[in-house]
Structures are given as C-alpha cells and as structure tokens.
Write an enzyme that holds these catalytic residues in place. Structure first.
Site, PDB file in Angstrom:
ATOM      1  N   ASP A  14      13.118  59.386  15.133  1.00  0.00           N
ATOM      2  CA  ASP A  14      13.526  59.112  16.515  1.00  0.00           C
ATOM      3  C   ASP A  14      12.443  58.305  17.232  1.00  0.00           C
ATOM      4  O   ASP A  14      11.276  58.711  17.278  1.00  0.00           O
ATOM      5  CB  ASP A  14      13.760  60.434  17.277  1.00  0.00           C
ATOM      6  CG  ASP A  14      15.082  61.093  16.907  1.00  0.00           C
ATOM      7  OD1 ASP A  14      15.864  60.502  16.137  1.00  0.00           O
ATOM      8  OD2 ASP A  14      15.329  62.210  17.411  1.00  0.00           O
ATOM      9  N   GLY A  42      21.467  66.397  11.143  1.00  0.00           N
ATOM     10  CA  GLY A  42      21.379  67.383  10.061  1.00  0.00           C
ATOM     11  C   GLY A  42      20.025  68.065  10.052  1.00  0.00           C
ATOM     12  O   GLY A  42      19.924  69.301  10.078  1.00  0.00           O
ATOM     13  N   ASN A  44      17.771  68.169  12.401  1.00  0.00           N
ATOM     14  CA  ASN A  44      17.534  68.930  13.635  1.00  0.00           C
ATOM     15  C   ASN A  44      18.119  70.337  13.518  1.00  0.00           C
ATOM     16  O   ASN A  44      17.487  71.331  13.873  1.00  0.00           O
ATOM     17  CB  ASN A  44      18.195  68.235  14.833  1.00  0.00           C
ATOM     18  CG  ASN A  44      17.535  66.922  15.216  1.00  0.00           C
ATOM     19  OD1 ASN A  44      16.416  66.630  14.782  1.00  0.00           O
ATOM     20  ND2 ASN A  44      18.217  66.124  16.024  1.00  0.00           N
ATOM     21  N   THR A 243      26.222  79.321  30.480  1.00  0.00           N
ATOM     22  CA  THR A 243      24.808  79.323  30.129  1.00  0.00           C
ATOM     23  C   THR A 243      23.958  79.315  31.392  1.00  0.00           C
ATOM     24  O   THR A 243      24.481  79.240  32.500  1.00  0.00           O
ATOM     25  CB  THR A 243      24.478  78.131  29.195  1.00  0.00           C
ATOM     26  OG1 THR A 243      23.147  78.278  28.708  1.00  0.00           O
ATOM     27  CG2 THR A 243      24.622  76.781  29.899  1.00  0.00           C
ATOM     28  N   ASP A 256      22.341  70.056  18.643  1.00  0.00           N
ATOM     29  CA  ASP A 256      21.830  70.395  17.304  1.00  0.00           C
ATOM     30  C   ASP A 256      21.052  71.711  17.335  1.00  0.00           C
ATOM     31  O   ASP A 256      21.132  72.507  16.390  1.00  0.00           O
ATOM     32  CB  ASP A 256      20.919  69.279  16.778  1.00  0.00           C
ATOM     33  CG  ASP A 256      21.650  67.957  16.647  1.00  0.00           C
ATOM     34  OD1 ASP A 256      22.879  67.970  16.449  1.00  0.00           O
ATOM     35  OD2 ASP A 256      20.989  66.903  16.751  1.00  0.00           O
ATOM     36  N   ALA A 291      12.209  70.180  27.664  1.00  0.00           N
ATOM     37  CA  ALA A 291      11.032  69.416  27.227  1.00  0.00           C
ATOM     38  C   ALA A 291      11.477  68.090  26.620  1.00  0.00           C
ATOM     39  O   ALA A 291      12.602  67.961  26.112  1.00  0.00           O
ATOM     40  CB  ALA A 291      10.225  70.237  26.218  1.00  0.00           C
ATOM     41  N   SER A 297      10.944  69.786  20.997  1.00  0.00           N
ATOM     42  CA  SER A 297      11.315  70.712  22.074  1.00  0.00           C
ATOM     43  C   SER A 297      12.025  71.967  21.567  1.00  0.00           C
ATOM     44  O   SER A 297      12.418  72.813  22.371  1.00  0.00           O
ATOM     45  CB  SER A 297      12.221  69.986  23.074  1.00  0.00           C
ATOM     46  OG  SER A 297      13.481  69.683  22.496  1.00  0.00           O
TER      47      SER A 297
END
Ligand code: RIB
Ligand code: NA
Length: 309
Positions: A14, A42, A44, A243, A256, A291, A297
């Site tokens: 990334d 995948g 991640n 959430t 992910d 983050a 993160s």
C-alpha cells in the site's frame, strides 16, 4: 498442521497518501503524509485474524522482488505460516495507490500483478492445510476462478467458508453464493450485486434477503459507522448490529479488519451466534479506523478489552 484460518487471497504493497481532499481529473494537489505499508484484502484479513490469536496460513503469490521479500517477512513477523506463499519472476508484487482525505475516506487503484498468477496447482499443493482448517476466507483480488475453486475445496472438506466479494464484479459467478457459509460485503458491493440502492439499514436488510436467496448460508452487509446487518438462513428477518461512533482518521481496510476478526471468532467460538461475532468484529474494526494506514492500524489481542474474548 491444523490451522484455524486459511486465507486464499491477495497481498499488495500500500502506497498511502493523506490529502485534505481527493484530487479531480488532471489536478495535482499537495498531500500531508505518506506511508508504504502492507495491504491487500486477503493479507489484511489474515493478519487481523492472526493478531487476535488465530493460527493462520496464507495461500498467495508475490513477486520475486523487494516488495515480495518484505511481504514474506511481514507474515513471519505476525506469526502467519508462509509455506504456501509463492514468489514469481513473471509479475511484480501487487501494489495499491491509496489516497485518504480528511474525512478518512479513500480512493484506491490496485495493480494486482503476481496475485493474478495464483492458480489451482498451488491450491492442490495446499490441500492438506485447506481440508483440515476450521475457516477459509476468500476475496476477489486474485483470479476469481481460483477463489471459487478454493471455496469449493473447503466446502467439500466441511471447512466453514467466508467469502468477501471485494472488489465487487457485476457478473459474479453464481457458484460463489453456494460456496459461501457467510457472504460478507459492504454497502457498495451489495448495490453492485443486487442492482438496488443500499444507503441505510432498511435497504441493507432488503439486499441481504436478495443475496441470501442466491444460496449462501448467511449474509453480512457492513455499513461503516452504522455497523452491519446479519441475515441467517433459518431466520426470516435481518438483525441490525450497531457499532460505536468514533472520529475516523482512515477507514482503509476496516472491512478487512472486520472479516479477519469474524474468521477468528468462527474458528475459536464456533457455537457463538453470528450476530454476536459481528458485534465483536465491529469493535475490532472500529479501532482500525482511528489510526492512519491499513495493517499498521489493526489491533492485537493484548490491546483489546477482555470481554471480546
Ligand atoms: O481493503 C483495503 C485494501 O484494498 C488495501 O490494503 C489495498 O491494498 C486494497 O487492496
Ligand atoms: Na486505519
């Protein structure tokens, strides 16, 4: 060796830039921050499951290059088994150019490279690991036929499957639904797959019904700050699982993180209700949006509240 979670999927390097807003066509803008990190849907998902304590193995392909070598080291650093991580000189390690704006939203271009060369031969080599695993996870950043083959191999061995149709393709092979115990996507993927708008909880419940009809065992549609909806085969109505509200710094890879956590819960607590797994997975993913960066993160078990385990 017996693994909790087997991921057949992608690895990307990334290249992440943070800018006040996303650039327009033909425009150059100044960014504030840059990082090179480990990503790919995948990998991640695999790394998040591993950080929560799952015994994981990754089945994937990287290039015989600097990014590929580094990626293998990253798996080792996170305790992921690497015997099925192949290296090829026929293509470069996958890369993702990511731009993140001040609202934590992103735009991503991926060049999948070596990921596309993962083939059925490699799946056959990994068959002993696949057939004894507790959970398999697949996405769509590799050749879709390889993903489908992997899910079907897992199902034949009664391994629970999670399929994440990301990035979404409009003409998804019908076999993917039948091969998914849990079909987990976000709102935009659900829109593309169903052809109807998915912008709120109610519409997500409708889309989940439509996707479930296509033959999967359960459907989860993630809705960012609104949590997710969960629909199971035996039930006629979806559950909305909200959430915690937070200020998002970077939402890249939050989905992910959610799926990696879900895989961990399915492997470790197979009798836990799916809505409860989703509620806990939301709590893991919400940490990641606070983050900058993708895997950088993702939380480790030690930093999370005991009640999640
Ligand atoms: O889902 C987030 C991921 O998508 C990033 O890590 C990037 O690599 C792209 O594949
Ligand atoms: Na993040």
């Amino acid at each position: 060796e017996v693994f909790d979670v087997v991921v057949v999927g992608s690895c990307m390097t990334d290249l992440v830039s943070q800018t006040p807003r996303l650039p327009k066509t033909g425009e150059t803008i100044h960014g504030d921050k840059f990082l090179i990190g480990f990503g790919g849907k995948g990998a991640n998902q695999c790394i998040q499951a591993a950080r929560l304590g799952a015994k994981t193995t990754m089945i994937c392909k990287v290039g015989k290059d600097f990014f590929g070598d580094n990626y293998i080291q990253n798996f080792k650093d996170n305790g992921v088994h690497t015997d099925f991580v192949g290296q090829t000189s026929d293509a470069a390690t996958g890369v993702a150019s990511i731009t993140v704006n001040d609202a934590g939203e992103n735009a991503i271009v991926i060049v999948a490279g070596a990921n596309m060369l993962l083939s059925n031969e490699e799946l056959q080599t990994a068959l002993p690991a696949i057939s004894h695993a507790k959970v398999m996870v697949c996405q769509l950043e590799i050749n879709p036929q390889t993903s489908l083959q992997a899910l079907q191999m897992a199902q034949e061995s009664k391994v629970k499957t999670i399929f994440n149709p990301a990035p979404a393709i409009p003409d998804l092979d019908a076999g993917f639904y039948k091969a998914s115990d849990v079909f987990c996507c976000n709102e935009t993927e659900a829109e593309l797959l169903t052809g109807s708008s998915v912008t709120n909880v109610e519409e997500a419940c409708g889309a989940a019904q439509e996707l479930l009809k296509r033959g999967c065992g359960a459907v989860i549609i993630t809705l960012g700050p609104q949590g997710c909806v969960v629909l199971k085969e035996q039930k006629s109505t979806s559950d909305h699982v909200p959430t915690t509200a937070v200020t998002a710094v970077d939402t890249t890879g939050a989905g992910d993180s959610f799926i990696g956590a879900l895989a961990f819960y399915m492997a470790h607590y197979p009798t836990m209700p799916l809505e409860e797994m989703a509620r806990r997975a939301n709590q893991v993913a919400v940490v990641s949006v606070q983050a900058f960066g993708t895997q950088t993160s993702y939380p480790f078990r030690a930093s999370l509240p005991d009640e999640l385990f």
